[in-house]
Write a protein that holds these residues in place. Structure first.
Motif, mmCIF file in Angstrom:
data_model
loop_
_atom_site.group_PDB
_atom_site.id
_atom_site.type_symbol
_atom_site.label_atom_id
_atom_site.label_comp_id
_atom_site.label_asym_id
_atom_site.label_seq_id
_atom_site.Cartn_x
_atom_site.Cartn_y
_atom_site.Cartn_z
ATOM 1 N N VAL A 180 0.864 -1.180 0.000
ATOM 2 C CA VAL A 180 0.000 0.000 0.000
ATOM 3 C C VAL A 180 0.901 1.230 0.000
ATOM 4 N N PRO A 181 0.846 2.057 -1.052
ATOM 5 C CA PRO A 181 1.675 3.264 -1.065
ATOM 6 C C PRO A 181 1.137 4.333 -0.119
ATOM 7 N N ALA A 182 2.023 5.214 0.333
ATOM 8 C CA ALA A 182 1.631 6.302 1.229
ATOM 9 C C ALA A 182 0.565 7.160 0.583
ATOM 10 N N GLY A 183 -0.413 7.611 1.379
ATOM 11 C CA GLY A 183 -1.491 8.456 0.886
ATOM 12 C C GLY A 183 -2.708 7.690 0.420
ATOM 13 N N THR A 184 -2.620 6.365 0.408
ATOM 14 C CA THR A 184 -3.745 5.552 -0.043
ATOM 15 C C THR A 184 -4.781 5.413 1.069
ATOM 16 N N PRO A 185 -6.073 5.605 0.738
ATOM 17 C CA PRO A 185 -7.109 5.342 1.752
ATOM 18 C C PRO A 185 -7.110 3.861 2.126
ATOM 19 N N VAL A 186 -7.255 3.579 3.413
ATOM 20 C CA VAL A 186 -7.272 2.199 3.887
ATOM 21 C C VAL A 186 -8.456 1.989 4.812
ATOM 22 N N ARG A 187 -8.915 0.749 4.873
ATOM 23 C CA ARG A 187 -10.006 0.374 5.767
ATOM 24 C C ARG A 187 -9.452 -0.579 6.831
ATOM 25 N N VAL A 188 -9.876 -0.359 8.077
ATOM 26 C CA VAL A 188 -9.431 -1.206 9.172
ATOM 27 C C VAL A 188 -10.247 -2.495 9.166
ATOM 28 N N LEU A 189 -9.559 -3.621 9.102
ATOM 29 C CA LEU A 189 -10.229 -4.923 9.119
ATOM 30 C C LEU A 189 -10.385 -5.462 10.536
ATOM 31 N N ARG A 190 -9.347 -5.322 11.334
ATOM 32 C CA ARG A 190 -9.383 -5.811 12.711
ATOM 33 C C ARG A 190 -8.233 -5.183 13.486
ATOM 34 N N ARG A 191 -8.355 -5.256 14.812
ATOM 35 C CA ARG A 191 -7.287 -4.761 15.679
ATOM 36 C C ARG A 191 -6.658 -5.939 16.399
ATOM 37 N N LYS A 192 -5.333 -5.962 16.415
ATOM 38 C CA LYS A 192 -4.591 -6.993 17.127
ATOM 39 C C LYS A 192 -3.656 -6.309 18.117
ATOM 40 N N GLY A 193 -4.143 -6.114 19.339
ATOM 41 C CA GLY A 193 -3.345 -5.394 20.329
ATOM 42 C C GLY A 193 -3.165 -3.950 19.917
ATOM 43 N N LEU A 194 -1.916 -3.527 19.716
ATOM 44 C CA LEU A 194 -1.637 -2.153 19.298
ATOM 45 C C LEU A 194 -1.426 -2.049 17.791
ATOM 46 N N PHE A 195 -1.741 -3.100 17.053
ATOM 47 C CA PHE A 195 -1.587 -3.099 15.605
ATOM 48 C C PHE A 195 -2.952 -3.170 14.941
ATOM 49 N N LEU A 196 -3.064 -2.529 13.791
ATOM 50 C CA LEU A 196 -4.282 -2.597 12.988
ATOM 51 C C LEU A 196 -3.979 -3.362 11.710
ATOM 52 N N GLU A 197 -4.891 -4.233 11.331
ATOM 53 C CA GLU A 197 -4.798 -4.903 10.036
ATOM 54 C C GLU A 197 -5.704 -4.169 9.068
ATOM 55 N N VAL A 198 -5.151 -3.720 7.976
ATOM 56 C CA VAL A 198 -5.903 -2.869 7.052
ATOM 57 C C VAL A 198 -5.872 -3.452 5.642
ATOM 58 N N GLU A 199 -6.710 -2.855 4.799
ATOM 59 C CA GLU A 199 -6.712 -3.172 3.373
ATOM 60 C C GLU A 199 -6.912 -1.877 2.608
ATOM 61 N N PRO A 200 -6.364 -1.767 1.406
ATOM 62 C CA PRO A 200 -6.556 -0.537 0.616
ATOM 63 C C PRO A 200 -8.008 -0.411 0.168
ATOM 64 N N VAL A 201 -8.507 0.818 0.118
ATOM 65 C CA VAL A 201 -9.870 1.064 -0.336
ATOM 66 C C VAL A 201 -9.838 1.275 -1.839
ATOM 67 N N LYS A 202 -10.603 0.482 -2.545
ATOM 68 C CA LYS A 202 -10.647 0.596 -3.999
ATOM 69 C C LYS A 202 -11.344 1.894 -4.412
ATOM 70 N N LYS A 203 -10.956 2.448 -5.528
ATOM 71 C CA LYS A 203 -11.492 3.729 -5.972
ATOM 72 C C LYS A 203 -12.994 3.684 -6.180
ATOM 73 N N GLU A 204 -13.490 2.541 -6.677
ATOM 74 C CA GLU A 204 -14.932 2.464 -6.933
ATOM 75 C C GLU A 204 -15.737 2.450 -5.638
ATOM 76 N N GLU A 205 -15.065 2.242 -4.478
ATOM 77 C CA GLU A 205 -15.789 2.243 -3.204
ATOM 78 C C GLU A 205 -15.946 3.657 -2.701
#
Length: 205
Positions: A180-205
């Protein structure tokens, strides 16, 4: 004698109450070790007084029974019953403190003013600490980080397995299964302690 001052019932009384208060406070604030050491030291010295001075068993019993309405007052702390239980507890604790040690004439060996001040002050401190601890235990955490799941944020750095994202007004360390390049919108999938697991948000979303 080195420990002759411990044969003063007033000093023994203060040490006993102080040891009990420190022991209870150690339950509310564990980990430092200082409260535990202080409680042990005070109770050992108070034990010398208890072993060498005559006691009124009924008064000692009344003191410990007085702890029961104190606990009930904490349970009913927002009702009139809580106030009544607290007053009953204070009366029992004060009477038990005043007559705990028996004088040679059979009366109280503890200064009544000292007993009232020390017992009342100790009960007030424990009441404050106990209420704060109970309220903190039942209160919903003000920082509910699970609310971040599903929120949209932004990658602050390139995420190559791990990077930084800004979401929910804070910067977090995040992981992602893909680059995921810097500046990309991301969605949080889950939290694991102090870490977040994310995925990039597609443009059509």
């Amino acid at each position: 004698m080195t420990f002759e001052f411990l044969l003063d019932p007033n000093i023994g009384f203060v040490l006993l109450i102080g040891g009990v208060v420190l022991a209870i406070l150690a339950l509310f604030m564990p980990g430092t070790g200082l409260l535990e050491i202080g409680a042990l030291f005070a109770l050992v010295l108070a034990g010398y007084t208890l072993a060498n001075l005559p006691l009124n068993v009924w008064a000692v019993g009344l003191f410990f029974v007085g702890i029961i309405p104190f606990i009930l007052a904490l349970i009913w702390r927002v009702s009139r019953l809580g106030l009544i239980a607290l007053l009953i507890s204070l009366v029992m604790l004060v009477i038990g403190s005043i007559f705990a040690f028996r004088s040679p004439r059979g009366g109280s060996a503890v200064n009544p003013v000292l007993a009232v001040l020390v017992t009342g002050g100790s009960a007030g401190l424990l009441w404050f600490m106990a209420r704060k601890s109970i309220d903190a235990a039942i209160q919903r955490p003000s920082h509910d980080y699970d609310r971040l799941v599903g929120m949209i944020g932004e990658a602050r750095t390139d995420i190559r397995g791990q990077g930084a994202v800004y979401v929910g007004g804070e910067e977090w360390t995040a992981t992602c299964a893909e680059y995921v390049p810097a500046g990309t919108p991301v969605r949080v999938l889950r939290r694991k302690g102090l870490f977040l697991e994310v995925e990039p948000v597609k443009k059509e979303e």
